[in-house]
Design an enzyme around this catalytic site. Structure first.
Site, mmCIF file in Angstrom:
data_model
loop_
_atom_site.group_PDB
_atom_site.id
_atom_site.type_symbol
_atom_site.label_atom_id
_atom_site.label_comp_id
_atom_site.label_asym_id
_atom_site.label_seq_id
_atom_site.Cartn_x
_atom_site.Cartn_y
_atom_site.Cartn_z
ATOM 1 N N LYS A 2 0.871 -1.183 0.000
ATOM 2 C CA LYS A 2 0.000 0.000 0.000
ATOM 3 C C LYS A 2 0.908 1.232 0.000
ATOM 4 O O LYS A 2 1.656 1.467 0.945
ATOM 5 C CB LYS A 2 -0.895 -0.043 1.247
ATOM 6 C CG LYS A 2 -1.432 1.286 1.748
ATOM 7 C CD LYS A 2 -2.545 1.836 0.898
ATOM 8 C CE LYS A 2 -3.116 3.106 1.514
ATOM 9 N NZ LYS A 2 -2.232 4.287 1.414
ATOM 10 N N GLU A 51 7.182 -1.046 12.702
ATOM 11 C CA GLU A 51 8.195 -0.034 13.023
ATOM 12 C C GLU A 51 7.412 1.254 13.248
ATOM 13 O O GLU A 51 6.915 1.866 12.314
ATOM 14 C CB GLU A 51 9.186 0.073 11.854
ATOM 15 C CG GLU A 51 10.435 0.815 12.220
ATOM 16 C CD GLU A 51 10.421 2.212 11.665
ATOM 17 O OE1 GLU A 51 10.098 3.139 12.452
ATOM 18 O OE2 GLU A 51 10.704 2.397 10.482
ATOM 19 N N CYS A 67 11.536 8.890 11.767
ATOM 20 C CA CYS A 67 11.189 8.284 13.056
ATOM 21 C C CYS A 67 12.415 8.098 13.949
ATOM 22 O O CYS A 67 12.279 7.844 15.136
ATOM 23 C CB CYS A 67 10.491 6.959 12.833
ATOM 24 S SG CYS A 67 11.374 5.948 11.645
ATOM 25 N N GLU A 127 6.461 13.189 19.783
ATOM 26 C CA GLU A 127 7.378 13.232 18.646
ATOM 27 C C GLU A 127 7.009 14.443 17.789
ATOM 28 O O GLU A 127 5.897 14.549 17.296
ATOM 29 C CB GLU A 127 7.228 11.933 17.843
ATOM 30 C CG GLU A 127 8.284 11.714 16.818
ATOM 31 C CD GLU A 127 8.194 10.342 16.133
ATOM 32 O OE1 GLU A 127 9.190 9.944 15.528
ATOM 33 O OE2 GLU A 127 7.135 9.690 16.213
#
Length: 498
Positions: free
Chosen positions: A186, A263, A297, A395
């Site tokens: 995707k 992840e 990330c 974050e």
């Protein structure tokens, strides 16, 4: 001149209004499409098909039909296919980089780096494919022989994010194909065209039809995710993205007990001790914090500087940030591009304002840059950070470096480990004993010691705690796409009859 439209050497790599299913370029059955905009200029790049669950089911069916013959290819045969795909990526790396910059916004130099990094996963796993080994295990029952073989898990659903439009795709498809799996990938709603260009190269490389399918969706992303996680034909899902979405996908996957690798979000601590080489630490912090304008990330999110060097570090660091040139990714000399969309800008701005309100001091940047476009934000350095500020626990995913002061190793390790997530961590020190102590004490899946860049196809990538589980890349990455079959042969130890 800041917002140019790229000219591709091979314009046929830009796939508009089609996705790749069963070796063919297809539209959504509904005819629906979604728009993809250049984050630098806000201008329309083109439209991509809005797949729904029925469209995605056709891709799953294609992958399921292709699996029996693909799994029976030898490792060497699969290796050659991956190698051909790798060669085509290298030949077309300039166009891939242009597409990345166009839809993601990162400067062209960064995008070229990503194109090379992405290709390296096909190279790496082409070399792993022929080296899939089992074991012979001495049995404890006389006359029995125990053997294990590694088998591909089956059809894999792969869901990738926009921040690395090429590398996140290849890091999942490479090991899947090496193991003998077939895939439905995707593509990210914000950046579908890079992965569709990779699908075109897969086609040219002779990857058999149905082995690699690339579907696209924006509004229907949850629907596509749900069919990938609930389909009994999909045996494994690999997802890179937020922790919240990861939890939802895990819940959805429980109905069929899929093999999973996730992840997820990070909140990387970046620690500089008094005994570090200051210039090396500043360079490392620049690389780790501001790569892709802070939209990775594994970016340093909380930067901890020991009190003895805090002021000097802040000054040197801010001076480097001041030299950045922000602008459209194709413009000469630009070091940092836009953020991906207005929601990203809103979050970054909120983090900066929150820090200011709670006593933080912006010593560099801190403002939106409307003169460049609606998605630009100044690279920012804030001193006087405290744990009450939003940036300490969330974050940021943007170009904001908050500097926290600390006194002792014990204190900073405790604060670093207070996060619910544990993806990457970094620290700088010349003390060998401290290096081992801190590297082992940090609750993260990956540690950079005296370096701010840890990405490498040879290195296992992944986290602990709420950053997920499973590893990508390296010799460990292929195991995520395999199951171990044990075979016991009985009656093997009979003596020869005279």
């Amino acid at each position: 001149m800041s917002h140019n439209v790229p000219k591709l050497n091979d314009p046929s790599l830009l796939k508009l209004n089609v996705a790749y299913v069963n070796g063919e370029w297809v539209q959504a059955k509904s005819g629906k499409t979604f728009e993809v905009h250049d984050p630098s200029s806000g201008k329309l790049i083109g439209t991509a098909p809005e797949f729904d669950s029925a469209d995605t089911q056709l891709a799953i069916d294609a992958a399921a039909a292709a699996f029996p013959s693909f799994r029976n290819k030898t490792g060497r045969e699969r290796s050659k296919l991956l190698r051909k795909w790798y060669d085509l990526m290298v030949e077309n790396s300039e166009d891939i980089a242009k597409l990345i910059t166009w839809e993601n916004g990162k400067p062209l130099a960064d995008a070229k780096g990503e194109a090379a990094y992405a290709a390296s996963f096909f190279e790496w796993f082409s070399e792993e494919a022929p080296r899939i080994y089992g074991d012979t295990i001495p049995a404890s029952v006389a006359g029995n022989r125990v053997v294990t073989i590694k088998e591909p898990v089956g059809v894999c659903g792969l869901i990738t994010p926009w921040n690395f439009p090429a590398a996140m795709v290849t890091r999942k498809i490479g090991p899947a194909l090496a193991a003998g799996c077939t895939v439905v990938a995707k593509s990210p709603g914000e950046t579908p065209f890079t992965s569709l260009a990779l699908a075109e190269l897969a086609h040219r490389a002779g990857i058999p039809k149905g082995v690699v399918n690339v579907v696209s969706a924006l509004k229907n992303t949850p629907e596509v995710g749900e069919i990938l996680t609930s389909s009994p034909f999909v045996k494994k899902v690999s997802f890179t993205g937020s922790t919240g979405v990861g939890k939802l996908l895990m819940k959805q996957s429980s109905s069929t007990l899929k093999k999973l690798s996730f992840e997820l979000g990070g909140n990387a601590p970046f620690i500089v001790f008094d005994d570090a080489d200051l210039d090396v630490a500043v360079a490392g912090a620049i690389a780790s914090k501001f790569r892709s304008s802070g939209q990775t990330c594994v970016c340093a999110n909380r930067i901890f500087i020991q009190s003895g060097i805090y002021d000097e570090f802040a000054q040197k660091f801010a001076a480097k940030v001041k030299d950045f040139k922000v602008g459209g990714g194709y413009s000469e000399g630009v070091t940092h591009g836009p953020l991906i969309h207005d929601r990203a800008i809103t979050k970054v701005d909120a983090h900066v304002r929150d820090a200011e309100k709670k006593g933080g001091k912006v010593i560099q940047g801190g403002q939106k840059m409307p003169e460049l476009g609606s998605n630009f934000f100044q690279p920012t350095v804030i001193t006087g950070m405290t744990t009450e500020m939003a940036l300490a626990s969330e974050e940021t995913f943007g170009p904001v470096a908050g500097l926290f002061k600390f006194e002792t190793e014990e204190e900073v390790t405790k604060v670093a480990n207070s996060a619910e997530v544990g993806l990457a961590g970094y620290f700088f020190s010349k003390d060998l004993q401290r290096v081992f102590r801190v590297a082992e004490a940090l609750e993260v899946g990956m540690v950079g010691v005296n370096t701010g860049l840890i990405s490498d196809a040879a290195a296992p990538f992944g986290g602990v705690k709420e950053s997920g589980f499973g590893r990508e890349g390296s010799k460990y990455g292929i195991a995520e796409y395999q199951v171990t079959k044990m075979i016991t042969y009985g009656g093997m130890g009979q003596p020869l009859q005279k």
